[in-house]
Design an enzyme around this catalytic site. Structure first.
Site, PDB file in Angstrom:
ATOM      1  N   ASP A  18       0.862  -1.162   0.000  1.00  0.00           N
ATOM      2  CA  ASP A  18       0.000   0.000   0.000  1.00  0.00           C
ATOM      3  C   ASP A  18       0.911   1.228   0.000  1.00  0.00           C
ATOM      4  O   ASP A  18       2.096   1.148   0.349  1.00  0.00           O
ATOM      5  CB  ASP A  18      -0.900  -0.019   1.237  1.00  0.00           C
ATOM      6  CG  ASP A  18      -1.832   1.179   1.298  1.00  0.00           C
ATOM      7  OD1 ASP A  18      -2.413   1.531   0.262  1.00  0.00           O
ATOM      8  OD2 ASP A  18      -1.954   1.761   2.390  1.00  0.00           O
ATOM      9  N   ASP A  20      -0.112   5.118   0.843  1.00  0.00           N
ATOM     10  CA  ASP A  20      -0.337   6.125   1.884  1.00  0.00           C
ATOM     11  C   ASP A  20      -0.323   5.470   3.264  1.00  0.00           C
ATOM     12  O   ASP A  20      -1.168   4.627   3.558  1.00  0.00           O
ATOM     13  CB  ASP A  20      -1.672   6.838   1.661  1.00  0.00           C
ATOM     14  CG  ASP A  20      -1.746   7.515   0.296  1.00  0.00           C
ATOM     15  OD1 ASP A  20      -0.730   8.098  -0.117  1.00  0.00           O
ATOM     16  OD2 ASP A  20      -2.809   7.467  -0.342  1.00  0.00           O
TER      17      ASP A  20
END
Length: 240
Positions: A18, A20
């Site tokens: 991922d 952020d």
């Protein structure tokens, strides 16, 4: 395979990150953008229950923008037309609100330079030459990766823009992680996923990823483990 020990990361066919909150601290910028926008909207609409960071973790974190808007509005009993992704930023539709959030986010991003987490950068250095992918619900993933100087590290990026263009269901559905693994030529059953969002952990787990690493940037170790993380760390530098 829940464990309290930090496992070895070598020997996997794919490493799925991922963005952020895992690679870059832009999750805090997203949180601020959502808080700024929804606080103003709720004041305009005289919504009794104010926006809080708990709303971010429960309804917005890790989801595609418009789905997050729908989810949060539902918690306040607010119904708006879905609209179109081409809607002007505003408060007349779900898409208009999502587009308004992006305007706020990009404005904040200009004010706050993006740099990767030091521990994440060091782990990427250790994994150099391995098949790496970014799996992000954000439509700004490419821009953030370039800004952080990370774009050339990843062979594959499956983000909100790709998901919308190819009609790939968003997290917590398993499809984004499965798609990223497929593009790497890897079996999810021999991949690692790194996630800080509950919806992302659920997505990776349901995709059949061999090792789901929860990165606790504020949602809490217990919540990440409950959603399906095999192990939780506070920083990716913990693997070094």
């Amino acid at each position: 395979m829940e464990t309290t020990e930090t496992p070895a990361l070598s020997g996997y066919d794919g490493y799925l990150f991922d963005l952020d909150g895992v690679l870059t601290p832009t999750a805090s910028v997203h949180m601020l953008a959502w808080r700024t926008m929804f606080s103003e909207l709720f004041t305009q609409w005289s919504v009794a229950e104010p926006y809080s960071d708990a709303d971010y973790f429960a309804s917005l974190d890790g989801k595609k923008r418009y789905e997050g808007v729908q989810s949060l509005l539902a918690t306040r009993g607010i119904e708006l037309p879905y609209g179109s992704p081409d809607d002007e930023p505003g408060n007349t539709s779900v898409c208009a609100i999502g587009n308004l959030k992006n305007v706020v986010f990009l404005r904040l991003l200009e004010l706050e330079p993006v740099a990767p987490y030091v521990g994440s950068l060091h782990l990427l250095d250790e994994l150099q030459g391995s098949p790496l992918a970014v799996v992000s619900s954000s439509k700004n993933a490419e821009q953030v990766l370039v800004s952080a100087g990370l774009r050339d590290r990843f062979a594959v990026v499956v983000d909100g823009t790709v998901a919308e263009r190819e009609d790939i269901p968003s997290k917590p559905a398993p499809d984004m992680f499965r798609s990223a693994a497929e593009r790497l030529g890897a079996d999810p059953a021999n991949c690692i996923a790194f996630e800080d969002a509950l919806s992302g952990v659920a997505s990776a787990r349901s995709a059949g990823v061999a090792l789901v690493v929860g990165v606790d940037r504020g949602v809490g170790e217990e919540a990440l483990m409950r959603e399906g993380a095999h192990i939780v760390v506070e920083d990716l530098g913990d693997f070094l």
